[in-house]
Write an enzyme that holds these catalytic residues in place. Structure first.
Site, PDB file in Angstrom:
ATOM      1  N   ASP A 320       0.841  -1.191   0.000  1.00  0.00           N
ATOM      2  CA  ASP A 320       0.000   0.000   0.000  1.00  0.00           C
ATOM      3  C   ASP A 320       0.885   1.253   0.000  1.00  0.00           C
ATOM      4  O   ASP A 320       1.962   1.258   0.583  1.00  0.00           O
ATOM      5  CB  ASP A 320      -0.875  -0.028   1.260  1.00  0.00           C
ATOM      6  CG  ASP A 320      -1.840   1.130   1.312  1.00  0.00           C
ATOM      7  OD1 ASP A 320      -2.688   1.224   0.408  1.00  0.00           O
ATOM      8  OD2 ASP A 320      -1.746   1.952   2.244  1.00  0.00           O
ATOM      9  N   GLU A 349       1.792  -0.247  -5.044  1.00  0.00           N
ATOM     10  CA  GLU A 349       0.787   0.730  -5.466  1.00  0.00           C
ATOM     11  C   GLU A 349       1.452   2.093  -5.606  1.00  0.00           C
ATOM     12  O   GLU A 349       2.013   2.615  -4.652  1.00  0.00           O
ATOM     13  CB  GLU A 349      -0.333   0.834  -4.417  1.00  0.00           C
ATOM     14  CG  GLU A 349      -1.358   1.893  -4.782  1.00  0.00           C
ATOM     15  CD  GLU A 349      -2.173   2.402  -3.588  1.00  0.00           C
ATOM     16  OE1 GLU A 349      -3.340   2.737  -3.793  1.00  0.00           O
ATOM     17  OE2 GLU A 349      -1.643   2.477  -2.472  1.00  0.00           O
TER      18      GLU A 349
END
Ligand code: CA
Length: 604
Positions: A320, A349
């Site tokens: 993340d 990400e």
């Protein structure tokens, strides 16, 4: 002697309040050092000894600013056998520490690749397998199915019970948004505000339910990718009220709004001011930003990732907010994981449509500043944005399919475009069916592209039954309940009961695409050749030693395509099988393709 032994036994009391992380470790790891973080009131005053154990040594013990944390550095030599370490402190406190044997072939485990298709699930919103764990006495937020951002009660058992369906569809990897403890007052369903990095949330079923789900998935040939958040924690994590060191949390432990200027990481002209406002500022006040420049914290984050891979049997990690962490740490973290598991996969990400920024973060990229990581896969956000525009716009010099053509043309920037994760949507944006104006045909074209181009496809749960968040774009509405996963649903996506004809058709179409990808190596690994789009038609081929497969996507009205420009792909093929319909077509001078249709042609 006997009296002395009894006295010693009485004195050496196991410490009830002492927390030790990692919870256990293994023999035979690549990195032979492990750092134990002890947490208990005033534990920093203790002097620890390790009872003699072959091959294992307590190398160092120290603490930082807080007296409630202590770090033990333990060396586990190659000759150490599995067993129980016993640590005893000068005040008589003791604890046992397990050294386990590694699972067979653990180091050589295979990560995800373009041979896979990933199914992305928000577990709270997928299926409630056990209504008795919806609430938990020690967890603040209770279930509330009416609230947009409330917990719905979905859990790991709900996923485990639906693994057969996912296998039948043809998915081979699961990426769950975080399921670790999020003991937050509100919004805990999203999972990105972790309050215990070693515990699966009890409302998800706890650690045992997670290990069970991974094991049952593995029996069905499905791997599990864990969502990791090295950048931040939830404000209710014990580290916030009692920091192991004063600098454990960025910006002195105070909220500072992030500028989200991700280019500052690699921008040769960036100011220290801007860079600090990106790397050290917080996402939101509820998610304190971790300072991974603290060596002990960095080691903790690396070890906890390895602990989950080894203990649960993971096949991948999704990172993340990849670029928001300290970049030297991201290099160290990813390289440490890849050193333990050389064939593992990590996908980062980095939400930007600038391919140069994404390319910077991928393993193997030769960056001007010398930066490199172990992260092999990045999410292809530029292609996602191009895809939506392509399908919604009228064709022009820069518009329509040209968007996708140009986006894929940027592959020269990547160290390995075949390892990019491709997706039409995810949990942070409107669903693809919604983004495409609730057009079933356009959604089919989008999914055809995603499942037939280079990269590793990811499908967001419910896309197969056209889940829709029109007119809202709120996160809580995007992460809608999966049909049949909860009490009171009229429709069930798994039995098919109550689905509309369009939903059933889409589900069948996606299953067909998944099976075609599985059956044809060229679609998974073949090199790609594409042609500049002509009005509403985009044509490309996937080619390997086995097959030549031509994909034609027509977003306009019925076309009669001149085949002459594609001679280098056709290579004189006289006929082709349309893998979507089973129909065999004669290849003459032109090829007819229906309005808003896709063709996947195996050339013969
Ligand atoms: Ca439940």
């Amino acid at each position: 002697m006997r009296v002395f032994m009894v006295l010693l036994a009485l004195l050496a009391l196991p410490c009830q309040g002492l927390e030790v992380a990692p919870k256990h470790w293994w023999v035979g790891m690549q990195n032979t050092d492990v750092q134990l973080l002890l947490h208990a009131p005033n534990t920093a005053q203790r002097q620890w000894q390790l009872r003699p154990y072959d091959g294992v040594k307590l190398m160092r013990q120290h603490h930082l600013d807080s007296d409630n944390y202590q770090f033990l550095s333990v060396h586990i030599g190659a000759q150490a056998r599995p067993g129980t370490l016993q640590f005893v402190a000068d005040d008589g406190t003791q604890f046992d520490y397990q050294l386990k044997a590694r699972a067979h072939n653990s180091k050589q485990r295979q990560g995800f690749s373009s041979d896979d298709v990933i199914y992305l699930i928000n577990p709270d919103r997928f299926a409630n397998g056990n209504v008795h764990n919806d609430n938990h006495p020690s967890m603040i937020e209770k279930v509330d199915r009416q609230a947009r951002d409330g917990r719905r009660g979905g859990d790991l058992q709900g996923i485990t019970e639906r693994l057969d369906y996912l296998q039948r569809m043809g998915f081979t990897q699961l990426w769950l948004t975080p399921v670790r403890e999020n003991n937050m007052a509100t919004g805990s369903y999203h999972g990105y505000a972790m309050t215990n990095l070693y515990a699966i949330d009890p409302r998800m079923g706890g650690n045992e339910a997670y290990f069970d789900m991974v094991a049952q998935a593995a029996e069905r040939g499905i791997g599990v990718i864990m969502d990791m958040v090295p950048n931040h924690i939830g404000v209710n994590h014990p580290w916030v009220a009692d920091k192991p060191s004063r600098d454990w949390i960025n910006n002195g432990g105070e909220f500072l709004a992030n500028n989200h200027r991700r280019q500052t990481v690699m921008d040769p002209h960036s100011s220290v001011y801007d860079r600090t406002r990106f790397n050290d500022a917080w996402f939101v006040p509820a998610m304190p930003d971790l300072n991974q420049r603290v060596d002990e914290l960095s080691t903790y984050l690396i070890q906890h990732s390895i602990w989950w891979i080894e203990q649960a049997g993971l096949s991948g990690i999704r990172v993340d907010t990849n670029s928001y962490s300290d970049k030297a740490f991201m290099a160290r973290w990813s390289q440490a994981i890849m050193a333990e598991y050389p064939n593992f996969s990590i996908v980062g990400e980095e939400w930007t449509t600038n391919p140069g920024i994404i390319a910077y973060w991928q393993r193997g990229k030769h960056n001007q500043d010398g930066f490199s990581t172990g992260i092999n896969s990045m999410m292809d956000f530029p292609l996602q944005a191009a895809l939506v525009k392509a399908l919604n716009e009228e064709p022009g010099w820069h518009t329509g399919w040209v968007r996708v053509y140009q986006s894929l043309g940027n592959d020269f920037m990547y160290a390995n475009a075949d390892d990019l994760l491709v997706f039409a949507d995810n949990h942070d944006m409107s669903r693809i069916y919604t983004q495409l104006g609730q057009s079933v045909n356009k959604t089919k074209l989008a999914m055809t592209l995603m499942l037939t181009i280079r990269g590793i496809p990811q499908v967001y749960y419910g896309t197969e039954v056209l889940l829709d968040n029109t007119p809202s774009d709120a996160h809580g509405d995007i992460r809608i309940e999966f049909p049949g996963g909860f009490n009171g649903h009229q429709a069930d996506a798994i039995t098919g009961q109550g689905l509309s004809a369009e939903q059933t058709q889409m589900q069948g179409y996606l299953r067909t695409l998944l099976q075609l990808r599985k059956q044809h190596s060229a679609l998974r690994q073949g090199r790609m050749v594409h042609f500049a789009p002509k009005d509403n038609v985009y044509l490309y081929a996937r080619i390997d030693n086995e097959q030549r497969i031509m994909v034609i996507l027509n977003k306009g009205g019925e076309q009669h395509l001149e085949l002459a420009p594609y001679a280098e792909i056709l290579q004189g093929a006289k006929q082709a099988k349309n893998l979507l319909s089973g129909e065999v077509l004669r290849l003459n001078q032109t090829l007819a393709i229906g309005a808003e249709q896709a063709m996947i042609l195996a050339l013969q």
